[in-house]
Design a protein around this motif. Structure first.
Motif, PDB file in Angstrom:
ATOM      1  N   LYS A 256       0.830  -1.203   0.000  1.00 16.18           N
ATOM      2  CA  LYS A 256       0.000   0.000   0.000  1.00 16.18           C
ATOM      3  C   LYS A 256       0.864   1.252   0.000  1.00 16.18           C
ATOM      4  O   LYS A 256       0.583   2.218  -0.703  1.00 16.18           O
ATOM      5  N   ARG A 257       1.929   1.231   0.784  1.00 15.16           N
ATOM      6  CA  ARG A 257       2.843   2.375   0.835  1.00 15.16           C
ATOM      7  C   ARG A 257       3.497   2.590  -0.528  1.00 15.16           C
ATOM      8  O   ARG A 257       3.607   3.716  -1.004  1.00 15.16           O
ATOM      9  N   ARG A 258       3.913   1.502  -1.169  1.00 16.26           N
ATOM     10  CA  ARG A 258       4.542   1.583  -2.496  1.00 16.26           C
ATOM     11  C   ARG A 258       3.552   2.124  -3.522  1.00 16.26           C
ATOM     12  O   ARG A 258       3.886   2.987  -4.324  1.00 16.26           O
ATOM     13  N   LEU A 259       2.306   1.619  -3.479  1.00 16.53           N
ATOM     14  CA  LEU A 259       1.270   2.090  -4.388  1.00 16.53           C
ATOM     15  C   LEU A 259       1.028   3.585  -4.185  1.00 16.53           C
ATOM     16  O   LEU A 259       0.926   4.343  -5.149  1.00 16.53           O
ATOM     17  N   GLY A 260       0.965   4.027  -2.925  1.00 19.06           N
ATOM     18  CA  GLY A 260       0.769   5.437  -2.627  1.00 19.06           C
ATOM     19  C   GLY A 260       1.911   6.288  -3.143  1.00 19.06           C
ATOM     20  O   GLY A 260       1.697   7.355  -3.718  1.00 19.06           O
ATOM     21  N   PHE A 261       3.147   5.810  -2.961  1.00 13.92           N
ATOM     22  CA  PHE A 261       4.313   6.550  -3.443  1.00 13.92           C
ATOM     23  C   PHE A 261       4.283   6.673  -4.963  1.00 13.92           C
ATOM     24  O   PHE A 261       4.539   7.748  -5.523  1.00 13.92           O
ATOM     25  N   LEU A 262       3.964   5.576  -5.647  1.00 13.58           N
ATOM     26  CA  LEU A 262       3.898   5.607  -7.112  1.00 13.58           C
ATOM     27  C   LEU A 262       2.804   6.562  -7.587  1.00 13.58           C
ATOM     28  O   LEU A 262       2.998   7.315  -8.542  1.00 13.58           O
ATOM     29  N   GLY A 263       1.659   6.556  -6.898  1.00  9.69           N
ATOM     30  CA  GLY A 263       0.577   7.463  -7.250  1.00  9.69           C
ATOM     31  C   GLY A 263       0.972   8.912  -7.063  1.00  9.69           C
ATOM     32  O   GLY A 263       0.690   9.764  -7.917  1.00  9.69           O
ATOM     33  N   GLU A 264       1.640   9.210  -5.950  1.00  9.87           N
ATOM     34  CA  GLU A 264       2.092  10.576  -5.704  1.00  9.87           C
ATOM     35  C   GLU A 264       3.113  11.013  -6.756  1.00  9.87           C
ATOM     36  O   GLU A 264       3.092  12.159  -7.211  1.00  9.87           O
ATOM     37  N   SER A 265       3.981  10.105  -7.153  1.00 15.11           N
ATOM     38  CA  SER A 265       4.975  10.438  -8.188  1.00 15.11           C
ATOM     39  C   SER A 265       4.285  10.755  -9.514  1.00 15.11           C
ATOM     40  O   SER A 265       4.663  11.705 -10.210  1.00 15.11           O
ATOM     41  N   ARG A 266       3.268   9.974  -9.866  1.00 18.22           N
ATOM     42  CA  ARG A 266       2.500  10.258 -11.095  1.00 18.22           C
ATOM     43  C   ARG A 266       1.792  11.605 -10.976  1.00 18.22           C
ATOM     44  O   ARG A 266       1.735  12.366 -11.943  1.00 18.22           O
ATOM     45  N   ALA A 267       1.254  11.884  -9.801  1.00 19.55           N
ATOM     46  CA  ALA A 267       0.552  13.152  -9.590  1.00 19.55           C
ATOM     47  C   ALA A 267       1.508  14.336  -9.729  1.00 19.55           C
ATOM     48  O   ALA A 267       1.156  15.349 -10.338  1.00 19.55           O
ATOM     49  N   VAL A 268       2.716  14.216  -9.187  1.00 21.70           N
ATOM     50  CA  VAL A 268       3.710  15.285  -9.297  1.00 21.70           C
ATOM     51  C   VAL A 268       4.050  15.529 -10.769  1.00 21.70           C
ATOM     52  O   VAL A 268       4.074  16.681 -11.229  1.00 21.70           O
ATOM     53  N   LYS A 269       4.297  14.471 -11.531  1.00 22.21           N
ATOM     54  CA  LYS A 269       4.600  14.622 -12.965  1.00 22.21           C
ATOM     55  C   LYS A 269       3.443  15.304 -13.689  1.00 22.21           C
ATOM     56  O   LYS A 269       3.647  16.188 -14.522  1.00 22.21           O
ATOM     57  N   PHE A 270       2.223  14.877 -13.358  1.00 19.39           N
ATOM     58  CA  PHE A 270       1.026  15.452 -13.962  1.00 19.39           C
ATOM     59  C   PHE A 270       0.938  16.951 -13.681  1.00 19.39           C
ATOM     60  O   PHE A 270       0.702  17.754 -14.583  1.00 19.39           O
ATOM     61  N   LEU A 271       1.122  17.328 -12.420  1.00 15.67           N
ATOM     62  CA  LEU A 271       1.046  18.742 -12.044  1.00 15.67           C
ATOM     63  C   LEU A 271       2.136  19.562 -12.725  1.00 15.67           C
ATOM     64  O   LEU A 271       1.881  20.678 -13.203  1.00 15.67           O
ATOM     65  N   LYS A 272       3.345  19.029 -12.766  1.00 12.74           N
ATOM     66  CA  LYS A 272       4.440  19.758 -13.426  1.00 12.74           C
ATOM     67  C   LYS A 272       4.124  19.987 -14.902  1.00 12.74           C
ATOM     68  O   LYS A 272       4.394  21.064 -15.431  1.00 12.74           O
ATOM     69  N   LYS A 273       3.541  18.983 -15.564  1.00 13.84           N
ATOM     70  CA  LYS A 273       3.161  19.131 -16.971  1.00 13.84           C
ATOM     71  C   LYS A 273       2.124  20.233 -17.146  1.00 13.84           C
ATOM     72  O   LYS A 273       2.085  20.897 -18.176  1.00 13.84           O
ATOM     73  N   LYS A 274       1.265  20.430 -16.138  1.00  8.03           N
ATOM     74  CA  LYS A 274       0.239  21.470 -16.181  1.00  8.03           C
ATOM     75  C   LYS A 274       0.787  22.830 -15.752  1.00  8.03           C
ATOM     76  O   LYS A 274       0.040  23.797 -15.674  1.00  8.03           O
ATOM     77  N   GLY A 275       2.075  22.905 -15.467  1.00  7.41           N
ATOM     78  CA  GLY A 275       2.705  24.181 -15.136  1.00  7.41           C
ATOM     79  C   GLY A 275       2.760  24.524 -13.659  1.00  7.41           C
ATOM     80  O   GLY A 275       3.079  25.655 -13.300  1.00  7.41           O
TER      81      GLY A 275
END
Length: 116
Positions: free
Chosen positions: A7-26
């Protein structure tokens, strides 16, 4: 059911995807996993004069409902208190909002102003 480490690994991977997504949106990521006496905020990000306190919910299925449904009143209150703590004694002149990012197999869904 996933064990704690998974669960911790899944959460970390999700947060990493979210960070990339936000950076792409500026967005500029100012904090990740900000901890204070009231709890933890997954991501604090800035864009266009607004600061978003972002809760990331990662799911591998919809068995327990949509990811955003897990952000109950108690979790919302925790985020509001964390925001107050983060800006305690600061003179702010920008908008603060609370977002949810859902990360699923289908992709990333950013819900701006998810709660007030």
């Amino acid at each position: 059911m996933a064990i704690k480490g998974e669960k911790r690994r899944l959460g970390f991977l999700g947060e990493s995807r979210a960070v990339k997504f936000l950076k792409k949106k500026g967005y500029k990521i100012t904090e990740r996993n900000f901890r204070c006496p009231f709890g933890e905020v997954d991501i604090i990000a800035e864009k266009d004069g607004a600061v978003a306190f972002v809760e990331v919910k990662t799911r591998t299925s919809d068995y327990f409902g949509a990811p955003n449904q897990a952000v109950n009143a108690q979790r919302q209150a925790r985020y509001k208190n964390c925001a107050r703590f983060y800006y305690a004694n600061a003179d702010i002149n920008f908008t603060i909002r609370f977002d949810i990012i859902e990360v699923t197999k289908e992709g990333v869904n950013h819900i701006e102003n998810a709660f007030y």
